[in-house]
Scaffold this motif. Structure first.
Motif, PDB file in Angstrom:
ATOM      1  N   GLY A 101       0.842  -1.388   0.022  1.00  0.00           N
ATOM      2  CA  GLY A 101      -0.077  -0.188  -0.147  1.00  0.00           C
ATOM      3  C   GLY A 101       1.073   1.470  -0.412  1.00  0.00           C
ATOM      4  O   GLY A 101       2.125   0.888  -0.723  1.00  0.00           O
ATOM      5  N   GLU A 102       0.738   2.643   0.944  1.00  0.00           N
ATOM      6  CA  GLU A 102       0.985   3.275   0.648  1.00  0.00           C
ATOM      7  C   GLU A 102       1.798   3.616   2.263  1.00  0.00           C
ATOM      8  O   GLU A 102       1.465   3.817   2.781  1.00  0.00           O
ATOM      9  N   GLY A 103       3.040   4.852   2.197  1.00  0.00           N
ATOM     10  CA  GLY A 103       2.697   5.824   3.314  1.00  0.00           C
ATOM     11  C   GLY A 103       3.877   7.019   2.726  1.00  0.00           C
ATOM     12  O   GLY A 103       4.416   6.614   1.978  1.00  0.00           O
ATOM     13  N   PHE A 104       4.225   7.698   3.828  1.00  0.00           N
ATOM     14  CA  PHE A 104       4.873   8.583   4.135  1.00  0.00           C
ATOM     15  C   PHE A 104       6.022   8.947   4.883  1.00  0.00           C
ATOM     16  O   PHE A 104       5.414   8.269   6.331  1.00  0.00           O
ATOM     17  N   ALA A 105       6.872   9.817   5.091  1.00  0.00           N
ATOM     18  CA  ALA A 105       7.423  10.721   6.207  1.00  0.00           C
ATOM     19  C   ALA A 105       7.889  11.561   6.601  1.00  0.00           C
ATOM     20  O   ALA A 105       8.891  12.321   4.981  1.00  0.00           O
ATOM     21  N   LEU A 106       7.949  12.748   7.526  1.00  0.00           N
ATOM     22  CA  LEU A 106       8.016  13.853   6.941  1.00  0.00           C
ATOM     23  C   LEU A 106       9.858  14.111   7.247  1.00  0.00           C
ATOM     24  O   LEU A 106      10.265  13.885   7.491  1.00  0.00           O
ATOM     25  N   GLN A 107      10.121  14.605   6.253  1.00  0.00           N
ATOM     26  CA  GLN A 107      11.395  15.005   6.742  1.00  0.00           C
ATOM     27  C   GLN A 107      12.065  16.770   7.282  1.00  0.00           C
ATOM     28  O   GLN A 107      11.302  18.030   6.800  1.00  0.00           O
ATOM     29  N   ASP A 108      12.756  16.488   8.567  1.00  0.00           N
ATOM     30  CA  ASP A 108      12.997  17.569   8.930  1.00  0.00           C
ATOM     31  C   ASP A 108      13.559  18.385   8.070  1.00  0.00           C
ATOM     32  O   ASP A 108      14.481  18.443   7.550  1.00  0.00           O
ATOM     33  N   HIS A 109      13.016  19.710   7.748  1.00  0.00           N
ATOM     34  CA  HIS A 109      14.142  21.075   8.043  1.00  0.00           C
ATOM     35  C   HIS A 109      15.713  21.030   8.507  1.00  0.00           C
ATOM     36  O   HIS A 109      15.985  21.545   9.915  1.00  0.00           O
ATOM     37  N   GLN A 110      16.694  21.005   7.242  1.00  0.00           N
ATOM     38  CA  GLN A 110      17.949  21.241   8.223  1.00  0.00           C
ATOM     39  C   GLN A 110      18.688  22.316   8.396  1.00  0.00           C
ATOM     40  O   GLN A 110      18.949  22.968   6.943  1.00  0.00           O
ATOM     41  N   LYS A 111      19.478  22.340   9.748  1.00  0.00           N
ATOM     42  CA  LYS A 111      20.347  23.550   9.601  1.00  0.00           C
ATOM     43  C   LYS A 111      21.495  23.338   8.626  1.00  0.00           C
ATOM     44  O   LYS A 111      21.561  22.747   8.993  1.00  0.00           O
ATOM     45  N   ASN A 112      22.303  24.586   8.569  1.00  0.00           N
ATOM     46  CA  ASN A 112      24.211  24.287   8.813  1.00  0.00           C
ATOM     47  C   ASN A 112      24.437  23.548   7.468  1.00  0.00           C
ATOM     48  O   ASN A 112      24.493  22.659   7.695  1.00  0.00           O
TER      49      ASN A 112
ATOM     50  N   ILE B  16       6.671   0.114   4.389  1.00  0.00           N
ATOM     51  CA  ILE B  16       7.095   1.340   3.804  1.00  0.00           C
ATOM     52  C   ILE B  16       7.643   2.754   4.658  1.00  0.00           C
ATOM     53  O   ILE B  16       8.697   3.051   4.346  1.00  0.00           O
ATOM     54  N   LYS B  17       7.143   3.093   5.823  1.00  0.00           N
ATOM     55  CA  LYS B  17       7.594   3.930   6.721  1.00  0.00           C
ATOM     56  C   LYS B  17       9.320   3.885   7.456  1.00  0.00           C
ATOM     57  O   LYS B  17       9.888   4.773   6.706  1.00  0.00           O
ATOM     58  N   GLU B  18       9.189   2.253   7.360  1.00  0.00           N
ATOM     59  CA  GLU B  18      10.116   2.377   8.343  1.00  0.00           C
ATOM     60  C   GLU B  18      11.328   2.682   6.945  1.00  0.00           C
ATOM     61  O   GLU B  18      12.564   3.567   7.229  1.00  0.00           O
ATOM     62  N   ARG B  19      11.144   2.251   5.849  1.00  0.00           N
ATOM     63  CA  ARG B  19      12.511   2.666   4.705  1.00  0.00           C
ATOM     64  C   ARG B  19      12.643   3.498   4.697  1.00  0.00           C
ATOM     65  O   ARG B  19      13.692   4.704   4.254  1.00  0.00           O
ATOM     66  N   LEU B  20      11.722   4.648   4.751  1.00  0.00           N
ATOM     67  CA  LEU B  20      11.670   6.085   4.051  1.00  0.00           C
ATOM     68  C   LEU B  20      12.084   7.042   5.257  1.00  0.00           C
ATOM     69  O   LEU B  20      13.250   7.642   5.347  1.00  0.00           O
TER      70      LEU B  20
END
Length: 360
Positions: A288-299, A324-328
């Motif tokens: 099925g489907e999955g997503f994961a948010l990516q934190d904004h990186q500083k520096n 899926i979520k864990e792979r992402l």
């Protein structure tokens, strides 16, 4: 975290990647120079674009300052993650004709590096929020599947492709003979145990005609019956992919993820992945489907190669029985570490980066 720690600490598998090789010559563009040793760089890609548009009727004279000379392309940037996780991937490509180019020195010990000739050169103009890449493609463009077979010979090919868990191939838009490479890779498994998955990166979809694009997709759909295929795109490639199939590309991860499923079914492949600076998502036939948010990186200190690093993380995560979520999440952690350290994470650093993630 226990599932991530257990997987990363026990990761194993044979990875074979082909067939490019670029040397990236990376520059900053000077905005204002204060003295012989001090200057302010143009750090925003949009600002640079606006400058070009503003002076479109005249000319633009710019000073560039070298930042680094390093390896580039699908095989080294994707394979680096596997190498740092201790997998020693097989990298086949263009890393130097008579000797390995110094740009690929880091891969000589932790990868099985097999060079078929001299690399192509890419000029990279790097900004805080993106980059411009301009490649002289002759050596990569001239490499064909026939050359590949002639270089190795049948016996060595059989040995190299034997017992591979993950195959990877890139870049479709930069390799004129990509379709033959794709079919050639898969043909090595006629009557033999096939890899768990084949992973490929199209790169700039806009560069190829729609006719050529659809022909390649038809081949991929057919080969998907032999080896499950994973296709990965960034946000710009994703928008183009959505457009070519008349699927609306909306910015929210939930809507993009649903669109990925529609696209995956239309293309006829097992898995479709998209990576952006803000989120990553995937649709898989079985899961099925999955997503994961990516934190904004500083520096941020390096952006060129970030997408390949995501692919490397996702490819490695596909060696296990992760969701899926864990792979992402693992792929996001590889990317976040890369853009802030200009290299891939070790096992310990990968685990620490995942622990920092707000969405895991």
């Amino acid at each position: 975290m226990k599932r991530y720690v257990d997987f990363i600490n026990t990761i194993s598998g044979k990875i074979l990647l082909g067939c490019d090789g670029f040397v990236d010559e990376v520059y900053q563009i000077v905005d204002v120079r204060q003295s012989l040793t001090e200057y302010t760089a143009i750090d925003n890609l949009r600002s640079f674009g606006e400058l070009i548009v503003k002076r479109a009727d005249g000319g633009v004279g710019l000073e560039i300052v070298p930042k680094r000379r390093c390896s580039g392309g699908f095989t080294p940037n994707t394979g680096r993650v596997a190498a740092f996780l201790g997998l020693k991937p097989i990298l086949t490509g263009l890393y130097g004709a008579n000797e390995i180019d110094p740009a690929f020195e880091e891969f000589k010990e932790n990868c099985d590096l097999i060079s078929l000739g001299d690399p192509a050169v890419t000029l990279v103009f790097e900004f805080q929020d993106g980059k411009i890449l301009m490649s002289a493609l002759k050596s990569v463009a001239n490499l064909t599947w026939k050359d590949f077979v002639a270089f190795f010979g049948e016996e060595r090919l059989q040995e190299m492709f034997s017992d591979v868990d993950i195959l990877g191939l890139g870049y479709w838009s930069l390799t004129p003979d990509f379709d033959n490479f794709l079919q050639g890779f898969v043909s090595q498994y006629e009557g033999k145990k096939a890899p768990r998955r084949m992973f490929f990166d199209f790169a700039d979809i806009k560069k190829k005609s729609n006719e050529s694009f659809m022909e390649s997709l038809a081949i991929i759909k057919r080969l998907n019956e032999k080896i499950p295929m994973t296709m990965s795109v960034n946000e710009h490639e994703g928008a183009e992919l959505f457009s070519r199939f008349q699927v609306e590309f909306e910015e929210s991860p939930e809507k993009v993820t649903a669109g990925l499923t529609a696209l995956r079914k239309a293309i006829g492949i097992d898995e479709l992945v998209i990576h952006t600076p803000h989120y990553t998502a995937a649709s898989c036939e079985a899961e099925g489907e999955g997503f994961a948010l990516q934190d904004h990186q500083k520096n941020v200190i390096r952006t060129a190669g970030a997408g390949d690093t995501f692919n490397g993380g996702y490819l490695c995560a596909s060696l296990g029985d992760l969701s899926i979520k864990e792979r992402l999440v693992i792929a996001n952690a590889a990317t976040a570490f890369f853009v802030t350290h200009a290299t891939a994470p070790t096992k310990e650093e990968m685990i620490a980066q995942i622990e920092k993630a707000s969405d895991r």
